[in-house]
Each structure stands twice: as C-alpha cells, then as structure tokens.
Design a protein around this motif. Structure first.
Motif, PDB file in Angstrom:
ATOM      1  N   LEU A  64       0.785  -1.230   0.000  1.00 36.61           N
ATOM      2  CA  LEU A  64       0.000   0.000   0.000  1.00 36.61           C
ATOM      3  C   LEU A  64       0.822   1.287   0.000  1.00 36.61           C
ATOM      4  O   LEU A  64       0.236   2.371  -0.004  1.00 36.61           O
ATOM      5  N   ARG A  65       2.134   1.206  -0.021  1.00 34.61           N
ATOM      6  CA  ARG A  65       2.944   2.423   0.055  1.00 34.61           C
ATOM      7  C   ARG A  65       2.764   3.275  -1.205  1.00 34.61           C
ATOM      8  O   ARG A  65       2.535   2.749  -2.297  1.00 34.61           O
ATOM      9  N   PRO A  66       2.879   4.592  -1.045  1.00 38.53           N
ATOM     10  CA  PRO A  66       2.731   5.468  -2.209  1.00 38.53           C
ATOM     11  C   PRO A  66       3.919   5.337  -3.161  1.00 38.53           C
ATOM     12  O   PRO A  66       5.009   4.938  -2.764  1.00 38.53           O
ATOM     13  N   LYS A  67       3.666   5.674  -4.417  1.00 42.18           N
ATOM     14  CA  LYS A  67       4.724   5.600  -5.423  1.00 42.18           C
ATOM     15  C   LYS A  67       5.764   6.686  -5.173  1.00 42.18           C
ATOM     16  O   LYS A  67       5.459   7.760  -4.671  1.00 42.18           O
ATOM     17  N   LEU A  68       6.992   6.392  -5.553  1.00 45.04           N
ATOM     18  CA  LEU A  68       8.054   7.389  -5.468  1.00 45.04           C
ATOM     19  C   LEU A  68       7.900   8.379  -6.608  1.00 45.04           C
ATOM     20  O   LEU A  68       7.638   7.993  -7.739  1.00 45.04           O
ATOM     21  N   LYS A  69       8.055   9.639  -6.279  1.00 38.72           N
ATOM     22  CA  LYS A  69       8.014  10.657  -7.311  1.00 38.72           C
ATOM     23  C   LYS A  69       9.402  10.759  -7.923  1.00 38.72           C
ATOM     24  O   LYS A  69      10.397  10.818  -7.206  1.00 38.72           O
ATOM     25  N   PRO A  70       9.498  10.791  -9.250  1.00 41.26           N
ATOM     26  CA  PRO A  70      10.830  10.898  -9.851  1.00 41.26           C
ATOM     27  C   PRO A  70      11.490  12.230  -9.503  1.00 41.26           C
ATOM     28  O   PRO A  70      10.854  13.279  -9.527  1.00 41.26           O
ATOM     29  N   GLN A  71      12.746  12.158  -9.151  1.00 46.88           N
ATOM     30  CA  GLN A  71      13.501  13.340  -8.795  1.00 46.88           C
ATOM     31  C   GLN A  71      14.229  13.874 -10.031  1.00 46.88           C
ATOM     32  O   GLN A  71      14.869  13.089 -10.735  1.00 46.88           O
ATOM     33  N   PRO A  72      14.129  15.167 -10.312  1.00 45.87           N
ATOM     34  CA  PRO A  72      14.845  15.696 -11.475  1.00 45.87           C
ATOM     35  C   PRO A  72      16.360  15.661 -11.242  1.00 45.87           C
ATOM     36  O   PRO A  72      16.831  15.882 -10.134  1.00 45.87           O
ATOM     37  N   ILE A  73      17.080  15.388 -12.299  1.00 41.15           N
ATOM     38  CA  ILE A  73      18.531  15.355 -12.229  1.00 41.15           C
ATOM     39  C   ILE A  73      19.045  16.722 -12.685  1.00 41.15           C
ATOM     40  O   ILE A  73      18.770  17.148 -13.806  1.00 41.15           O
ATOM     41  N   PRO A  74      19.769  17.434 -11.816  1.00 41.78           N
ATOM     42  CA  PRO A  74      20.281  18.745 -12.226  1.00 41.78           C
ATOM     43  C   PRO A  74      21.348  18.606 -13.311  1.00 41.78           C
ATOM     44  O   PRO A  74      22.222  17.762 -13.225  1.00 41.78           O
ATOM     45  N   ILE A  75      21.234  19.440 -14.321  1.00 39.33           N
ATOM     46  CA  ILE A  75      22.187  19.421 -15.437  1.00 39.33           C
ATOM     47  C   ILE A  75      22.971  20.715 -15.423  1.00 39.33           C
ATOM     48  O   ILE A  75      22.402  21.804 -15.420  1.00 39.33           O
ATOM     49  N   ARG A  76      24.283  20.575 -15.388  1.00 38.79           N
ATOM     50  CA  ARG A  76      25.147  21.753 -15.435  1.00 38.79           C
ATOM     51  C   ARG A  76      25.479  22.063 -16.878  1.00 38.79           C
ATOM     52  O   ARG A  76      25.799  21.175 -17.666  1.00 38.79           O
ATOM     53  N   SER A  77      25.416  23.339 -17.217  1.00 38.87           N
ATOM     54  CA  SER A  77      25.772  23.695 -18.592  1.00 38.87           C
ATOM     55  C   SER A  77      26.881  24.695 -18.638  1.00 38.87           C
ATOM     56  O   SER A  77      27.380  25.187 -17.703  1.00 38.87           O
TER      57      SER A  77
END
Length: 77
Positions: A64-77
């Motif tokens: 019954l646990r809630p789904k994990l929300k995807p974490q954004p990956i920081p991109i350096r430019s």
C-alpha cells in the motif's frame, strides 16, 4: 539453589532470540527509511508495522505504500 549450567539448548535459545531481534530491527529500519523517503512520517509507519505484526505490517506497507516521485537530475551547462 543449584547453579545454572550453560547448556546447548540455552545457547540455541538465546541465539534465536538474538537473531529475531536483529531481523526485527533491520525490517523496522527499512520501513522507517522507506516511509521517510516517500514523504510520510517514518515513526508512525514503523510503529504501525510493529504493532500490526512485523511481517504482516511490512507486507501491508510494501503493498500500500505510495509511489516514489521521480527526482529531477540537475544538469550543469
């Protein structure tokens, strides 16, 4: 009063209790950190898992646990 002797049955019994306590601690630690990772109060979820029967409570949490929300990956430019 007769002195207590160390018997193999006593050692096996204490070993089984020790293994149970270690396994209990590992399971509840996993449930706590998993609940915290998913944004819920880990103490409450671990307490519910413990008091509902550790194995049954953990299985219920895993289902019954809630789904994990995807974490954004920081991109350096």
């Amino acid at each position: 009063m007769e002195p207590t002797t160390i018997d193999i049955t006593n050692i096996l019994f204490l070993t089984m209790i020790g293994l149970y306590l270690v396994l209990l601690g590992l399971i509840l630690t996993y449930v706590y950190y998993d609940a915290e990772l998913r944004g819920l109060n880990g103490w409450v979820i671990a307490g519910l898992a413990f008091f509902s029967g550790t194995i049954l409570g953990t299985i219920v949490w895993l289902v019954l646990r809630p789904k994990l929300k995807p974490q954004p990956i920081p991109i350096r430019s």
